[in-house]
Every structure is written in C-alpha cells, then in structure tokens.
Design a protein around this motif. Structure first.
Motif, PDB file in Angstrom:
ATOM      1  N   GLY A 173       0.882  -1.323   0.020  1.00 47.35           N
ATOM      2  CA  GLY A 173      -0.013  -0.150   0.029  1.00 47.35           C
ATOM      3  C   GLY A 173       1.067   1.284   0.117  1.00 47.35           C
ATOM      4  O   GLY A 173       0.660   2.174  -0.621  1.00 47.35           O
ATOM      5  N   ALA A 174       1.919   1.206   0.797  1.00 47.13           N
ATOM      6  CA  ALA A 174       2.866   2.451   0.733  1.00 47.13           C
ATOM      7  C   ALA A 174       3.590   2.667  -0.667  1.00 47.13           C
ATOM      8  O   ALA A 174       3.595   3.826  -1.107  1.00 47.13           O
ATOM      9  CB  ALA A 174       3.911   2.310   1.913  1.00 47.13           C
ATOM     10  N   LEU A 175       3.889   1.488  -1.204  1.00 44.35           N
ATOM     11  CA  LEU A 175       4.498   1.668  -2.669  1.00 44.35           C
ATOM     12  C   LEU A 175       3.753   2.248  -3.407  1.00 44.35           C
ATOM     13  O   LEU A 175       3.740   2.916  -4.314  1.00 44.35           O
ATOM     14  CB  LEU A 175       5.271   0.495  -2.944  1.00 44.35           C
ATOM     15  CG  LEU A 175       6.686   0.064  -2.291  1.00 44.35           C
ATOM     16  CD1 LEU A 175       7.095  -1.075  -2.610  1.00 44.35           C
ATOM     17  CD2 LEU A 175       7.683   1.149  -2.692  1.00 44.35           C
ATOM     18  N   TRP A 209      -1.620  11.620  -1.368  1.00 45.39           N
ATOM     19  CA  TRP A 209      -0.697  11.889  -0.267  1.00 45.39           C
ATOM     20  C   TRP A 209      -1.266  11.297   1.135  1.00 45.39           C
ATOM     21  O   TRP A 209      -0.779  10.793   1.881  1.00 45.39           O
ATOM     22  CB  TRP A 209      -0.606  13.610  -0.037  1.00 45.39           C
ATOM     23  CG  TRP A 209       0.280  14.113   0.889  1.00 45.39           C
ATOM     24  CD1 TRP A 209       1.606  14.370   0.817  1.00 45.39           C
ATOM     25  CD2 TRP A 209      -0.182  14.271   2.299  1.00 45.39           C
ATOM     26  NE1 TRP A 209       2.010  15.050   1.985  1.00 45.39           N
ATOM     27  CE2 TRP A 209       1.090  14.710   2.853  1.00 45.39           C
ATOM     28  CE3 TRP A 209      -1.282  14.040   3.099  1.00 45.39           C
ATOM     29  CZ2 TRP A 209       1.394  15.183   4.319  1.00 45.39           C
ATOM     30  CZ3 TRP A 209      -1.163  14.550   4.740  1.00 45.39           C
ATOM     31  CH2 TRP A 209       0.052  14.725   5.218  1.00 45.39           C
ATOM     32  N   VAL A 210      -2.595  11.260   1.262  1.00 41.63           N
ATOM     33  CA  VAL A 210      -3.349  10.917   2.428  1.00 41.63           C
ATOM     34  C   VAL A 210      -3.005   9.434   2.508  1.00 41.63           C
ATOM     35  O   VAL A 210      -2.624   8.712   3.525  1.00 41.63           O
ATOM     36  CB  VAL A 210      -4.576  11.220   2.540  1.00 41.63           C
ATOM     37  CG1 VAL A 210      -5.173  10.481   4.064  1.00 41.63           C
ATOM     38  CG2 VAL A 210      -4.805  12.771   2.624  1.00 41.63           C
ATOM     39  N   GLY A 211      -3.148   8.829   1.182  1.00 39.45           N
ATOM     40  CA  GLY A 211      -2.973   7.388   1.278  1.00 39.45           C
ATOM     41  C   GLY A 211      -1.591   6.961   1.566  1.00 39.45           C
ATOM     42  O   GLY A 211      -1.249   6.009   2.454  1.00 39.45           O
ATOM     43  N   LEU A 212      -0.438   7.544   1.211  1.00 38.10           N
ATOM     44  CA  LEU A 212       0.752   7.378   1.797  1.00 38.10           C
ATOM     45  C   LEU A 212       0.987   7.525   3.298  1.00 38.10           C
ATOM     46  O   LEU A 212       1.664   6.667   3.870  1.00 38.10           O
ATOM     47  CB  LEU A 212       1.967   8.078   0.855  1.00 38.10           C
ATOM     48  CG  LEU A 212       3.334   8.035   1.066  1.00 38.10           C
ATOM     49  CD1 LEU A 212       3.686   6.592   0.984  1.00 38.10           C
ATOM     50  CD2 LEU A 212       4.171   8.988   0.198  1.00 38.10           C
ATOM     51  N   PHE A 213       0.410   8.592   3.639  1.00 36.67           N
ATOM     52  CA  PHE A 213       0.602   8.792   5.176  1.00 36.67           C
ATOM     53  C   PHE A 213       0.089   7.565   5.960  1.00 36.67           C
ATOM     54  O   PHE A 213       0.476   6.870   6.967  1.00 36.67           O
ATOM     55  CB  PHE A 213       0.013  10.025   5.695  1.00 36.67           C
ATOM     56  CG  PHE A 213       0.044  10.320   6.957  1.00 36.67           C
ATOM     57  CD1 PHE A 213       1.100  11.212   7.443  1.00 36.67           C
ATOM     58  CD2 PHE A 213      -0.991  10.029   8.269  1.00 36.67           C
ATOM     59  CE1 PHE A 213       1.192  11.486   8.704  1.00 36.67           C
ATOM     60  CE2 PHE A 213      -0.587  10.469   9.270  1.00 36.67           C
ATOM     61  CZ  PHE A 213       0.364  11.158   9.670  1.00 36.67           C
ATOM     62  N   VAL A 214      -1.220   7.192   5.616  1.00 36.03           N
ATOM     63  CA  VAL A 214      -2.022   6.054   6.133  1.00 36.03           C
ATOM     64  C   VAL A 214      -1.135   4.984   6.009  1.00 36.03           C
ATOM     65  O   VAL A 214      -0.904   4.232   6.899  1.00 36.03           O
ATOM     66  CB  VAL A 214      -3.393   6.077   5.665  1.00 36.03           C
ATOM     67  CG1 VAL A 214      -4.079   4.656   6.147  1.00 36.03           C
ATOM     68  CG2 VAL A 214      -4.170   7.362   6.095  1.00 36.03           C
ATOM     69  N   ALA A 215      -0.817   4.457   4.559  1.00 36.22           N
ATOM     70  CA  ALA A 215       0.107   3.341   4.479  1.00 36.22           C
ATOM     71  C   ALA A 215       1.433   3.515   5.140  1.00 36.22           C
ATOM     72  O   ALA A 215       1.786   2.202   5.829  1.00 36.22           O
ATOM     73  CB  ALA A 215       0.282   3.186   3.016  1.00 36.22           C
ATOM     74  N   ALA A 220       4.320   1.005  10.059  1.00 32.30           N
ATOM     75  CA  ALA A 220       5.051   1.332  11.349  1.00 32.30           C
ATOM     76  C   ALA A 220       4.191   0.449  12.303  1.00 32.30           C
ATOM     77  O   ALA A 220       5.010  -0.253  13.284  1.00 32.30           O
ATOM     78  CB  ALA A 220       4.762   2.665  11.877  1.00 32.30           C
ATOM     79  N   VAL A 221       2.940   0.255  12.266  1.00 33.41           N
ATOM     80  CA  VAL A 221       2.326  -0.710  13.475  1.00 33.41           C
ATOM     81  C   VAL A 221       2.319  -2.172  13.209  1.00 33.41           C
ATOM     82  O   VAL A 221       2.259  -2.964  13.925  1.00 33.41           O
ATOM     83  CB  VAL A 221       0.726  -0.111  13.767  1.00 33.41           C
ATOM     84  CG1 VAL A 221       0.624   1.109  14.210  1.00 33.41           C
ATOM     85  CG2 VAL A 221       0.036  -0.531  12.514  1.00 33.41           C
ATOM     86  N   THR A 222       2.385  -2.398  11.651  1.00 29.38           N
ATOM     87  CA  THR A 222       2.666  -3.843  11.585  1.00 29.38           C
ATOM     88  C   THR A 222       3.937  -4.459  11.497  1.00 29.38           C
ATOM     89  O   THR A 222       4.344  -5.694  11.570  1.00 29.38           O
ATOM     90  CB  THR A 222       2.090  -4.342  10.233  1.00 29.38           C
ATOM     91  OG1 THR A 222       2.659  -3.406   9.109  1.00 29.38           O
ATOM     92  CG2 THR A 222       0.644  -3.835  10.068  1.00 29.38           C
TER      93      THR A 222
END
Length: 594
Positions: A173-175, A209-215, A220-222
């Motif tokens: 998701g981040a990529l 931008w929001v998607g990258l922040f959330v991903a 970080a949490v996984t």
C-alpha cells in the motif's frame, strides 16, 4: 475519473511569470529541505548483526538475581526482542516483553519470577536485525546450585503467516501510494501542466498523499509483530510500538513522515499555482518533483536490501533511482488514463501522448538498467539465478520491458496519428459507450489499462522482493548461522579482592576476520572498569607470526576489536587481564580458522 472542472485565470502575463519564477525557487528550497530533513533524521540501516557480549547472571554462574540482563555490542530495540526461560523443573515460562534498564540502549532486561527454584535455568533469546531477519541463541545460569540442564525454551522460527501478510500488504500500500503521488505530480509538472486547473487532479494528489501517510502508519504498526514474531493481534501493543520507534526501521519511517509533511506543503502550493508555460519551466518543475520524490524513495532504500553487499552508497542511490522511476511510470499511467476521459484534450492529445511516451521510455530504460544492477548486487549476477525470488527479479525486468515496448509503440503512434482509420459512426458509438471523448482512439484506453495492470504487478514484485531476504545473503548466511554461541564466563584472580572477578568473552567470525568482545565484572556482578585487556593470536605453525588484536575501549568495562588472520588452522588465543597494580592473568583457548 473525469477531469472537467477548471478555475478561471486572471492577471497579467508579467504577474503570472513572476509567480512561476517564485514557485520554482520555492520548489528548489523544498527539495533541499526534504533532503536535509532525511539525512538529519535517518541513515542507511546497519547490516551488522547484534552480538550478545555478556549476560547477568553469566553462563554457568551461581547467583540469585531479580532480573536477567543481556548486553549487546550495539543498541537493540528491547520492545521487539524475545526472551524465554525454562526452570530447573523443565517448565517453560514467558517473563514478558523486555525493557531497557536505566535507559541503556544496548541492554535488555526481563524479570525473573519471585518464586525461584534452586538449580539450572535455560534461556533462549532473539533480537531482530535490520534486514528483516533475526539472530538468537541460548545460555544457562544457576540459582543457588546446579542441576541437570533443562530443555531450551522454544521460540518461533519466524513471523506468523498472518503477520507477514499484514506487513507485506502495508508495504504494498505504501509503495502503491508513493507511485500514485509521484507519478501524478510528475505528469502534471512534465507532461501536462494544465492539469493544475482540474479539481479532480488536485483531489487525486491529495488522496494519494493521505494514502501514503496512512500506509506508512500501517507499516509502522505492523512492523512490530513481524519483527518480534508476535501475533498480529498485538499490533497496538505499547512495547512493540516503542520497540519499532527504537529501531533503525523506525528512524526511516519517522524520516518518511517528516519528508512527506514537507512535500505536502509544497504540493499544496504547486497545485494552486499557474501552469508552466515554457519548456524550461516544465523541466525545472519536473526536476524539483523528482528531487522530492527521490528523497521519499530513499526512505525505502535506507531500509532495503541495497545496504547489503558491496558498494553500499552506490546501491542506495541506484535503489532510490529505481523506485523513483517506477513511481513516475506507474502513477503516470493512472493520470494518463484519467486525462483520456476529458472532453477538451483531443487537440492536446498528440503532444501529451508524445511527452508521456518519452517519459515512459526513459523510466523503463532506467528500471531495466538499475534492475540489472540490483540482480548483480542482491543475487550475485544472472549466472547465480536459482531460487524463485531470483527469477522474480527476471520476471520484473521482463514486465518493465513489456511496458517500454507498448509505451513506445502505442503512445508514439498516438503522437504521430498512425492509428488505423475507423468507421466514424461505429467509432463514435464505441467511444460514447466507454465514456471516451470524440477523437480519442478506441484502442488507447485498453492499452493504458493493460499497462496500469503491468505497473501494479511491478510494484507487487518490488514489495515481495523487499520483504524477502536477498539470495546472496541467504546463501552466505544459512538460518543455522544466525544462532550465536553464549559468551564464555572466565573467572580471574590477580590477587586481592579488588583483583577478582570474571570476564565474558565471545569470538565472532566477521567478514573474514575474528572479532573479540570482552566484558569485565567484579565479584558482585557489577561492571569493572580498572582492568587492562590485551589479546594475541598465536599461529598454528612457526611460519606465521603472532597477531595482536587491537582492542579498543567501547564502554565502561567493555572492549572490542577485530583482526584478520593470515592462514587457516588452529590458532591459540592468549587473553590477558592486568589489574592496576600490574598483576595479571592470562587465559588460553583455541580458535579454528577455516
């Protein structure tokens, strides 16, 4: 997605030119701020494996402590470490998540149960490495007396399937969000500047931008459950989250958040400014976008397999360029597909298609070149291909070549108006049914969709290769080699009570060398800092000379050093402890060199 809404433009040409110039200067400053923030917060993660240099109680020691301490040669994230014990009655128990005692980043501590039993305890430990792997070992200690050694506690061999999938999905998701953000903004800057007039384009940039922040937050949490081999249900466990922040991976994620925040400020300004009117402005804007994108991509490279193997600085640069090119290509395809649905693009479509074809071809060429380098760096070259992960690299490059070929043929033909003529009535009916404006070749939408699917497969392959271990490392360091022997506890007595204590010694093979770690303690188990430690390797034959080990003081009571031995065989290690009154004691041991 339909890009239809435009904002009215007012003002003189001179005012607009000044705004563009000021905007470009701001972008250059933004690029410098992004890179400065990145380098101030994070750095390429270390590939060195943590070494357990001492334990308290020590191996074979007889004591009655309240806590078990494990000290390493470097800081380790306590929240991601695992320690298990077996008591003298062969009962296994979990003492809980480790902590850093007294803020000592290189030491982890777990409590020993208040109900203690005389006899031998068996301890198993594991800490994560910075390459998404782990290192561990076992040792024993005695409370009050010795007893038969119980079985070693069982630790999971690796993260659970659910935790692995959760971490991989977050990484993907981040990529994907990075690709959408970078590709969209690069398309606006370099291919079709008039897209800044579109509300839908601004929304696409904002959503990505929001998607990258959330991903990134999801990564970080996984990461905690993945690195600590914990169940995914402990995702929000405070100890795991703190451990993630203490790790070098946590530092790169914090740097990504900081760079993303700076980039968000620049993006808001860029998408509200006037579109570039000249080739020079377009190139300058595109260069600024790529500069910020490369800073974001480097947060992946700092924690990727590019820091493993030879030529690490070059490999990090190559990996960042590789990710940036992939993002520009994949995200640009999404933006190009959205542009095709506009009803006022027909006149500009040849120029847009030609510009994007050139951009796609350059990106694909960069991906092939950097991908070939990464195959050499992470696999060992095309001749070393063997594992499924190795062939995934080949498949990824093959997909990039397909993208390059279809882009070169399809978009270049669009720019040159070489599509075969169709029956006007039939063509218009098909376009109307598919939602395409008149004048857009009916085959182009299918081509863009196919390329977007291939680009998504490239991102998925990149994620898979990033989560797995490079085969070059896997071949050089089998799983059995990631188990460390416990430090040897050596009791010394140079005379008098102040001359008594113990040494924890461990000899570790490291890149063709032998690394020595020596920790000194007094009779009470406290650090002893008034000893002088020297070490010499005596050769197995007279043809070689003794090799002294250049030990340096790393911390109070802890010295370390490494040396390369010139030949194989059974070398004799002579370790000398000298007290402040000049009295000394020497220990001898044999170290095999293959």
């Amino acid at each position: 997605m339909t890009l239809v809404e435009q904002r009215p433009r007012t003002g003189s040409t001179g005012t607009r030119g000044s705004a563009i110039t000021g905007g470009m200067i701001a972008w250059v400053l933004l690029v410098l701020a992004c890179w400065g923030t990145l380098l101030a917060v994070a750095a390429p993660v270390s590939t060195d494996v943590p070494v357990l240099r001492s334990t308290s109680p020590g191996a074979g020691a007889t004591a009655r402590p309240d806590d078990l301490l494990l000290s390493f040669d470097r800081p380790v994230p306590a929240g991601l470490a695992v320690v298990r014990m077996t008591d003298p009655y062969d009962r296994e128990f979990d003492p809980g998540r480790p902590t850093h005692p007294d803020g000592r980043a290189d030491t982890i501590s777990v409590p020993i149960p208040k109900q203690k039993y005389a006899g031998t305890y068996h301890v198993a430990w594991r800490v994560p490495t910075n390459q998404l792997g782990s290192v561990g070992g076992t040792f024993t200690f005695d409370l009050a007396s010795r007893s038969p050694v119980p079985a070693a506690p069982r630790l999971d061999a690796g993260p659970s399937t659910v935790a692995t999938i959760g971490f991989a999905v977050a990484q993907f998701g981040a990529l994907a969000a990075l690709a959408l953000l970078v590709g969209t903004v690069a398309f606006v800057a370099m291919v079709w500047p008039r897209a800044v007039d579109s509300t839908a384009a601004r929304r696409l940039v904002g959503y990505s931008w929001v998607g990258l922040f959330v991903a990134t937050l999801a990564v970080a949490v996984t990461y905690g459950p993945y690195a600590a081999n914990a169940p995914l249900t402990e995702t929000f466990h405070l100890g795991l989250m703190v451990g993630t922040l203490q790790s070098e991976m946590g530092a790169t994620l914090l740097a990504r958040f900081a760079v993303l925040a700076l980039a968000g400020i620049g993006l808001a300004q860029f998408m509200s400014s006037a579109p570039a009117q000249t080739v020079r402005s377009r190139l300058l804007g595109g260069g600024s976008v790529l500069g910020c994108a490369a800073a974001l991509a480097t947060t992946w490279s700092f924690a990727s397999h590019s820091v493993v193997g030879p030529l690490v600085p070059l490999s990090v640069v190559v990996d960042a360029i590789h990710l940036t090119a992939a993002a520009v290509l994949a995200g640009g395809l999404v933006m190009f597909g959205a542009v095709l649905r506009r009803k006022d693009v027909v006149a500009d479509l040849p120029a847009i298609g030609t510009r994007f074809a050139r951009t796609a071809l350059v990106c694909a060429s960069v991906l092939v070149a950097t991908g070939a380098y990464q195959i050499w760096q992470q696999v060992g070259g095309f001749t070393a291909l063997g594992t499924p992960a190795d062939w995934l690299w080949v498949a990824k490059i093959a997909l990039v070549l397909v993208l390059a070929w279809t882009g070169l043929v399809g978009y270049w033909r669009l720019g040159q108006h070489l599509y075969e003529p169709e029956s006007v009535g039939a063509a218009e009916k098909r376009r109307a049914k598919r939602g395409l404006p008149a004048g857009v070749p009916s085959r182009l939408r299918g081509l863009v969709l196919a390329q977007a699917g291939i680009a998504a497969a490239v991102v998925a392959a990149t994620t898979t290769l990033g989560v797995g271990q490079p085969s070059r490392i896997a071949r050089a360091e089998p799983a059995a080699d990631r188990q460390q022997a416990p430090p040897a506890r050596l009791a010394f007595d140079t005379g008098g009570r102040d001359g008594q204590g113990s040494l924890d010694l461990i000899v570790v093979p490291a890149a063709g060398e032998r690394a020595l770690h020596v920790s000194a303690f007094d009779l009470a188990g406290e650090v002893k800092d008034d000893l002088t430690i020297t070490a010499v390797f005596n050769p197995p034959t007279r043809s070689d000379k003794p090799v002294p080990v250049p030990l340096r003081k790393v911390a109070a009571g802890y010295s370390a050093g490494s040396v390369r031995l010139p030949s194989s065989g059974q070398w004799e290690l002579a370790l000398t402890a000298r007290s402040i009154d000049g009295k000394q004691q020497t220990f001898y041991g044999v170290v095999g060199v293959a």
